[in-house]
Structure formats: structure tokens, C-alpha cells
Design a protein around this motif. Structure first.
Motif, mmCIF file in Angstrom:
data_model
loop_
_atom_site.group_PDB
_atom_site.id
_atom_site.type_symbol
_atom_site.label_atom_id
_atom_site.label_comp_id
_atom_site.label_asym_id
_atom_site.label_seq_id
_atom_site.Cartn_x
_atom_site.Cartn_y
_atom_site.Cartn_z
ATOM 1 N N ALA A 93 -1.893 -7.409 11.762
ATOM 2 C CA ALA A 93 -2.412 -5.516 12.173
ATOM 3 C C ALA A 93 -1.376 -5.341 12.453
ATOM 4 N N PHE A 94 -0.600 -4.187 10.822
ATOM 5 C CA PHE A 94 0.629 -4.155 11.510
ATOM 6 C C PHE A 94 0.862 -2.072 12.191
ATOM 7 N N GLY A 95 1.460 -2.366 13.590
ATOM 8 C CA GLY A 95 1.010 -0.487 14.102
ATOM 9 C C GLY A 95 2.769 -1.034 14.621
ATOM 10 N N MET A 96 3.031 0.868 14.814
ATOM 11 C CA MET A 96 4.361 0.588 15.201
ATOM 12 C C MET A 96 4.301 0.631 17.129
ATOM 13 N N THR A 97 5.004 0.614 17.439
ATOM 14 C CA THR A 97 5.345 0.429 19.082
ATOM 15 C C THR A 97 4.433 1.545 19.904
ATOM 16 N N LYS A 98 4.861 0.849 21.278
ATOM 17 C CA LYS A 98 4.082 2.057 21.715
ATOM 18 C C LYS A 98 4.860 3.636 22.099
ATOM 19 N N ARG A 99 4.373 4.801 22.156
ATOM 20 C CA ARG A 99 5.135 6.310 22.117
ATOM 21 C C ARG A 99 6.359 5.770 23.511
ATOM 22 N N ALA A 100 6.611 6.508 23.461
ATOM 23 C CA ALA A 100 7.980 7.161 24.341
ATOM 24 C C ALA A 100 7.205 7.448 25.922
ATOM 25 N N ASP B 71 15.311 -5.101 6.078
ATOM 26 C CA ASP B 71 16.597 -4.082 6.067
ATOM 27 C C ASP B 71 15.890 -2.908 4.858
ATOM 28 N N THR B 72 15.880 -2.176 5.456
ATOM 29 C CA THR B 72 14.338 -1.127 5.436
ATOM 30 C C THR B 72 15.150 -0.177 4.019
ATOM 31 N N ASN B 73 15.906 0.180 4.092
ATOM 32 C CA ASN B 73 16.554 1.040 2.609
ATOM 33 C C ASN B 73 17.099 0.468 1.432
ATOM 34 N N ALA C 74 9.358 -1.706 14.880
ATOM 35 C CA ALA C 74 10.597 -1.106 16.026
ATOM 36 C C ALA C 74 11.433 -1.044 15.943
ATOM 37 N N LYS C 75 12.082 1.057 16.350
ATOM 38 C CA LYS C 75 13.253 0.974 15.917
ATOM 39 C C LYS C 75 14.417 -0.200 16.626
ATOM 40 N N SER C 76 15.533 -0.258 15.475
ATOM 41 C CA SER C 76 16.583 -0.955 15.782
ATOM 42 C C SER C 76 17.673 -1.022 15.902
ATOM 43 N N GLY D 142 -2.895 -3.827 6.965
ATOM 44 C CA GLY D 142 -2.501 -2.627 7.217
ATOM 45 C C GLY D 142 -2.233 -2.185 8.324
ATOM 46 N N TYR D 143 -2.676 -0.642 7.869
ATOM 47 C CA TYR D 143 -2.824 -0.315 9.979
ATOM 48 C C TYR D 143 -3.464 0.675 10.326
ATOM 49 N N PRO D 144 -4.447 -0.604 11.289
ATOM 50 C CA PRO D 144 -5.514 -0.255 11.897
ATOM 51 C C PRO D 144 -5.865 1.043 12.723
ATOM 52 N N GLY D 145 -6.260 1.676 12.008
ATOM 53 C CA GLY D 145 -6.386 3.353 13.061
ATOM 54 C C GLY D 145 -5.245 4.297 12.519
ATOM 55 N N ALA D 146 -4.930 4.059 11.235
ATOM 56 C CA ALA D 146 -3.434 5.136 10.789
ATOM 57 C C ALA D 146 -4.796 5.304 9.518
ATOM 58 N N ASN D 147 -5.933 5.182 9.028
ATOM 59 C CA ASN D 147 -6.917 5.326 8.543
ATOM 60 C C ASN D 147 -8.626 4.562 7.933
ATOM 61 N N GLY E 278 5.769 -2.749 -3.606
ATOM 62 C CA GLY E 278 6.249 -1.419 -2.059
ATOM 63 C C GLY E 278 6.823 -0.575 -1.957
ATOM 64 N N GLU E 279 7.405 -0.081 -0.872
ATOM 65 C CA GLU E 279 8.037 1.170 -0.571
ATOM 66 C C GLU E 279 9.028 1.111 -2.205
ATOM 67 N N ARG E 280 9.584 2.463 -2.834
ATOM 68 C CA ARG E 280 9.904 2.779 -3.517
ATOM 69 C C ARG E 280 10.799 1.995 -4.398
ATOM 70 N N GLN F 199 0.681 -1.192 -0.070
ATOM 71 C CA GLN F 199 -0.003 0.053 0.229
ATOM 72 C C GLN F 199 0.934 1.047 0.084
ATOM 73 N N GLN F 200 2.179 0.757 0.100
ATOM 74 C CA GLN F 200 3.111 2.579 0.548
ATOM 75 C C GLN F 200 3.677 2.993 -0.636
ATOM 76 N N THR F 201 2.937 1.648 -1.777
ATOM 77 C CA THR F 201 3.950 1.645 -3.591
ATOM 78 C C THR F 201 3.442 3.342 -4.021
ATOM 79 N N VAL G 80 17.149 10.345 16.124
ATOM 80 C CA VAL G 80 16.388 11.950 15.654
ATOM 81 C C VAL G 80 15.337 11.466 15.033
ATOM 82 N N ALA G 81 14.959 9.493 14.843
ATOM 83 C CA ALA G 81 13.485 10.061 14.444
ATOM 84 C C ALA G 81 12.435 9.734 15.684
ATOM 85 N N LEU G 82 12.612 8.772 16.679
ATOM 86 C CA LEU G 82 11.592 8.953 18.268
ATOM 87 C C LEU G 82 12.004 9.788 18.806
ATOM 88 N N GLY G 83 13.692 10.330 19.080
ATOM 89 C CA GLY G 83 13.653 11.128 20.290
ATOM 90 C C GLY G 83 13.792 11.064 21.648
#
Ligand SMILES: CC(=O)SCCNC(=O)CCNC(=O)[C@H](O)C(C)(C)COP(=O)(O)OP(=O)(O)OC[C@H]1O[C@@H](n2cnc3c(N)ncnc32)[C@H](O)[C@@H]1OP(=O)(O)O
Ligand SMILES: CC(=O)C(=O)O
Length: 538
Positions: free
Chosen positions: A71-78, A176-178, A103-105, A47-52, A237-239, A17-19, A112-115
Motif C-alpha cells: 500500500a502506498f501513502g504519505m507520511t503522517k502529517r506534521a 528522481d521525481t521530476n 516522504a519529502k527529502s 495504490g493508495y488506500p483511503g485516497a479514492n 507513469g506520470e508525465r 495510475q497517475q498516467t 513550500v509543499a508541507l509548510g
């Protein structure tokens, strides 16, 4: 020797869907999830319930029968607890069997992204996984940028993976996200993860294709020990896309380097549906299949080189790395019309139509299909039109009605307030039992008007088509310029919940639509009489 299972995880509906240029509706998602589920994948990420609103609506119900619905989604916020995180709450409430957390690893991303701090990120991973497990869902953790993160700070990347595993994640997926990692690096890093205590049977790979290595990286990860592969249909997929499951699945099944050691849910019988799946997905996206796609492309088993053709006719193995029938594709040898008989026989058998290999009507059907496909028809995506054509060619299809003609008019009018109004009106004349029935209807557009007129009065058959609905309508212009040919694909459904696709091709879009509409109505009448649409059990 027992073979180890490789789990197949599809992320067409999420990463796909990110294509750029792809935007699924809820109906598209339901159709694709059903295709994937029926094909036999282990996991379908929706997909990502709650995102749209689309994804939220899609997760109002479980959409798969046998595949695990994810269902896909990010980890809880700090800085907030799992129970107070609204994003996590949407994931926990979604009607899914499993949750795949991203999750960020990579410590750089954490900063930078989560702060937040590295420790807060680890806490988010652990608490999110525990929250999913606590509500009875399987937890997966996509470790975003794992390979880049490992190269920058191996200890932190490994700690993220281990934290997810220790908290109860069934799968820790190395991403391998990038998309820049190379196969030898994947191999070495997967080995390091296993050495740190996350067993291979709990590891997955999610590879992007930015250097054209997504499939190679997925296989390198399997060789190093992972047992789940994430990918998408036709590599969307993306890119530059994701690992292409349509390439990976037959490679795992047919290449001895893998098939001797591993197995997937896609056995030889299911594999025959691969080309159909790939092409049906392209049809749904309203784009042309890639002719040179491995295994499933129209050119994957085609040759026009005389030397190749001559050797192929003596023994196909001379120029084929696998038999095309094994993936539901056709051999195309330009000097012969014998290619593809087995595929036709199989396709017909699945629909309860028996035909002998030597029956001249089979040759006639193959000839007609080939000629029609050369003029623009596409039967892979129009199962009902194919079945009607086969039944007409091989046996008898009742003559329910005849068409005397149709006329469509589009007029630009002004209403009483001086506002522009575009009015489409259609007149259709059908003949049933010698009697001509003329119907007139106005519609939102010319095709809608034509459809309404065609189905307005069907005489003695009217009650039989009352529950017929048009679910989707796709138009493709097959060659540019004023000489363009138009292909129309129509998806129909009825109160049984059955869906079928019909096709029409013409220089005129209205005529192409009419052909597809007619096939849809005839198919429905045949289906009502149990004369069509019966798919034999696999
Ligand atoms: C590698 C991948 O493919 S991951 C999947 C990427 N896919 C998508 O993002 C598609 C769906 N996403 C969305 O619709 C939106 O981003 C939403 C609804 C999820 C979030 O929207 P918003 O709350 O407006 O946030 P926004 O998109 O601007 O930024 C993302 C936020 O998530 C945070 N975040 C990102 N990843 C994570 C993570 N793994 N764990 C916790 N928080 C995260 C970011 O720090 C950022 O927080 P901030 O708003 O405090 O800066
Ligand atoms: C999770 C994901 O899609 C990625 O890291 O690429």
C-alpha cells in the motif's frame, strides 16, 4: 561466484495510475496484480488506500499470492501524532504486507509543499515507519525528489534517508521525481548515500523518464549499489512515465554486465512470458503495443533489409543482440516463414498440446495465425481463441453446435411518458443435433442483446453455460475511415474463477462481437470436458 539479488518492485497500479488517460477499475487492478504476481515480481504496489473508493476497495483483500502486496501513502502529517492521522490509519488497516511511504527529502519542498519545519518532516518519517513496523508490516520510504534535494541540500537529503533507515525501513527508495537527473549524477549520489550509512541492500531507485533516462538511471543506481528497482509495465507513469520493467528485466537477465553479478526472480523460464505480459497489459489498456519497444515490440526482431535477412538466415546472431525466443518474441524475417516455430511449440505445450517441429499442421497453424494477425486478430491477448484455433487446426474440436444465423435490431422508441428509449433486440438461431433452436432477447445494447439471445437456450448444453459470465468487452478500431476493421476482445469467467479471452475481427462490430462470443462458449464447453484450458505447470 554468488550473484546478488535485485528486487523488482512494480508500481503500475500506483504511479501507473497517475498516467494521463489511464484509470483502472478494481477489476482491472485485480487482473493486473494477478498478472504481475504470476510473472514473479517481488513487490506489487496496488495504490493508495483511503485516497479514492477504487483503491480503498482494492485493499479490502490481499491481492497477491507470492509477491509482497504494497500500500502506498504519505507520511503522517506534521503537528498530529501517528495514532491520530486518518491517512496513516487507512494505510495501517489496508490488507497489505508492506507500506511504501512517500516522504519529502528536499528542504525546499518541506517548506513550500508541507509548510512545516525540517525537523517536523524528519519526525513524520520516523514515526510513520515505526507505526508500520509496529503493526507487523514491512516499511519502505520513497524519498521524493531525492536527487534534486541532494543537489540543493545534501545534508538534509541524506538525513531524511538515514532517518527512514534508522527508524526501521526495510527499503529507502531514492526517487528522481521530476525525472531530470542524469546517470553520472545518480551514480555519485547513490555512492554518497551508502557512504552516509544506508547500505546498498536497503536502497531502491525510482526513476522517471523525463529525459528518456529512467532505465539508464535505474541501471546506474544498481551499479552504484542499490538493490531494488521500482518501475512499471511498459513504462507507464506520470508525465513521460517510469522506468520500464519490461526493458529492465531482460537487460538484467540477459546482459552479461548485469547477469554475471546479479539475479532477479525472473529466470530464463519466466522471461519467455515477457512479451505476452507486455502485450496482455496493452490489451487491458485497450491500446496498441509499441512496435518498436525494446525486446517485446513486433519490430524488435524484424528485418526487411535483404542483407540482414540473408545473414540472419545463416546465423541469427549476426543481427540479433539476444535470441527473440528468450523473451517470448518472434524473429520476423520477411523472406522466411520459419520464424517463431519454437514459440508456437512452447505455447502449445503449455496448453497440453504436443506437436512435432516437422508436423505440417504446425506450419499450417503458423500460417493461419500470421494471416489472421495481418487482418487484425491479436492472439497474445486472446489465449482461448488461440487455443481453439490451434486445436481446430492440429486435431479435432467437437462440433457442439452450428450457427444458422443471427439478426440484431436497434430501435429508437418513445415510452408511454414520451421519453426516448433505445431498444436492442437480437435473434439467434443455433442447430444442435439437427434441431434448430431460435432465441430472442432484448439487451442494454446490441452486443448485450446478442449475448443474451445466444446463451438463452443452448438446448442440452444450457446447464453447462449457466455460470458463464462476460467480465469485460473491449473494442478497437484498427484503421480509420469508413473501411475500418473492428477487433473485439471479450473476457469471460465462470464459477471456477477461471478467466479467458477471446477475439473476433470483422468490418462489422456486431459480427466481431459474435465471433468472440462464440469462441467463449465453445471454449467453456471444451473446458467443462477437460479438453481445453489446462495450463501445464511452469
Ligand atoms: C511523487 C508522487 O508520485 S507522490 C504520489 C502522488 N499521488 C497522488 O497524490 C494520488 C493520490 N492522492 C490523493 O488522492 C490526494 O492527494 C489525497 C487523498 C492523498 C490527499 O488529499 P487532500 O487531503 O485533499 O490533500 P491535497 O491532495 O490537496 O494535498 C496534499 C496534502 O498532503 C500533504 N503532503 C504531501 N506529501 C506529504 C508527505 N510526504 N507527508 C505528509 N504530508 C504530505 C501536502 O502538504 C498537502 O497538505 P495540505 O492539504 O495541508 O496542503
Ligand atoms: C514517489 C514517486 O512516485 C516519485 O517520487 O516519483
Amino acid at each position: 561466484m554468488t550473484r546478488e539479488k535485485i528486487y523488482l518492485f512494480d508500481t503500475t497500479l500506483r504511479d501507473g495510475q497517475q498516467t494521463p488517460g489511464i484509470d483502472f477499475s478494481v477489476e482491472d487492478k485485480i487482473a493486473i496484480a494477478t498478472m504481475l504476481d504470476e510473472f514473479g515480481l517481488d513487490y506489487v504496489e496496488g495504490g493508495y488506500p483511503g485516497a479514492n473508493p477504487t483503491d480503498t476497495a482494492f485493499f479490502n483483500e490481499k491481492r497477491t499470492q507470492s509477491a509482497s502486496f504494497v500500500a502506498f501513502g504519505m507520511t503522517k502529517r506534521a503537528g498530529i501524532s501517528a495514532s491520530n492521522d486518518p491517512g496513516l490509519a487507512s494505510l495501517l488497516q489496508a490488507k497489505s504486507d508492506a507500506i511504501c511511504f512517500v516522504a519529502k527529502s528536499w528542504d525546499y519542498h518541506v517548506k513550500v509543499a508541507l509548510g512545516c519545519t525540517n525537523e517536523e518532516n524528519l519526525e513524520s518519517i520516523a514515526e510513520s515507519v515505526k507505526a508500520a513496523v509496529a503493526v507487523g508490516k514491512e516499511a519502505l520510504v520513497d524519498c521524493e525528489h531525492f536527487f534534486d534535494g541532494y543537489k540543493a541540500n545534501p545534508t538534509y537529503a541524506l538525513t531524511c534517508a538515514k532517518t527512514a533507515y534508522d527508524a526501521g525501513a526495510r527499503w529507502v527508495v531514492l526517487c528522481d521525481t521530476n525525472g531530470g537527473t542524469q546517470p553520472p549524477e545518480v551514480r555519485a549520489i547513490v555512492e554518497a548515500v551508502i557512504a552516509c550509512g544506508v547500505p546498498g541492500h536497503c536502497l531502491g531507485i525510482h526513476a522517471h523518464n523525463d529525459t528518456g533516462q529512467a532505465v539508464a538511471n535505474s541501471l546506474a543506481a544498481v551499479e552504484a549499489g542499490v538493490r531494488q528497482i521500482q518501475g512499471t509495465l511498459n513504462g507507464i507513469g506520470e508525465r513521460c512515465g517510469n522506468a520500464n520493467l519490461i526493458t529492465l528485466i531482460p537487460t538484467l537477465a540477459l546482459k552479461r554486465a548485469y547477469s554475471e553479478r546479479f539475479e532477479t526472480t525472473i529466470d530464463a523460464e519466466r522471461l519467455v512470458g515477457l512479451t505476452g505480459l507486455s502485450h496482455a497489459f496493452d490489451e487491458l489498456l485497450n491500446r496498441s503495443p509499441d512496435h518498436q519497444a525494446p525486446y517485446v515490440g513486433a519490430s524488435a526482431f524484424a528485418t526487411k533489409a535483404g542483407i540482414h535477412a540473408s545473414a540472419l538466415l545463416k546465423d541469427p546472431r549476426t543481427y540479433e543482440h539476444v535470441p527473440p525466443e528468450s523473451v517470448g518474441n518472434f524473429r520476423k524475417v520477411m523472406v522466411s516463414d520459419q520464424g517463431g516455430k519454437s514459440n508456437f511449440i512452447n505455447a502449445l505445450k503449455r496448453r497440453g498440446i504436443e506437436v512435432g517441429k516437422d508436423d505440417p499442421k504446425l506450419d499450417q497453424l503458423i500460417q493461419i495465425v500470421k494471416e489472421r494477425e495481418a487482418t487484425g486478430y491479436a492472439y497474445e491477448g486472446a489465449d482461448a481463441s488461440f487455443e481453439l484455433l490451434a486445436r481446430r487446426t492440429l486435431g479435432t474440436t467437437p462440433e457442439f453446435f452450428a450457427i444458422d444465423g443471427f439478426r440484431v435490431m436497434v430501435e429508437r422508441r418513445f415510452d408511454s411518458h414520451g421519453r426516448v428509449k433505445i431498444v436492442s433486440e437480437a435473434v439467434v438461431k443455433i442447430i444442435i443435433d439437427g434441431e434448430t433452436i431460435m432465441s430472442v432477447a432484448e439487451g442494454d445494447g446490441p452486443v448485450n442483446a446478442l449475448d443474451l439471445a445466444l446463451r438463452k437456450n443452448f438446448g442440452k448444453y444450457q446447464h453447462e453455460i449457466d455460470d458463464l459470465e462476460l467480465a469485460d468487452f473491449k473494442v478497437r478500431i484498427l484503421n480509420g475511415g469508413t473501411e475500418a476493421i473492428t477487433r473485439v476482445l471479450i473476457e469471460s469467467t465462470d464459477s471456477d474463477g477461471v478467466r479467458w479471452w477471446t477475439v473476433g475481427v470483422s468490418e462489422n462490430i456486431i459480427d466481431a462481437s459474435f465471433q468472440a462470443l462464440m469462441d467463449s462458449v465453445i471454449y467453456k464447453l471444451m473446458k467443462n470436458r477437460h479438453m481445453a484450458g489446462k495450463i501445464a505447470a511452469e
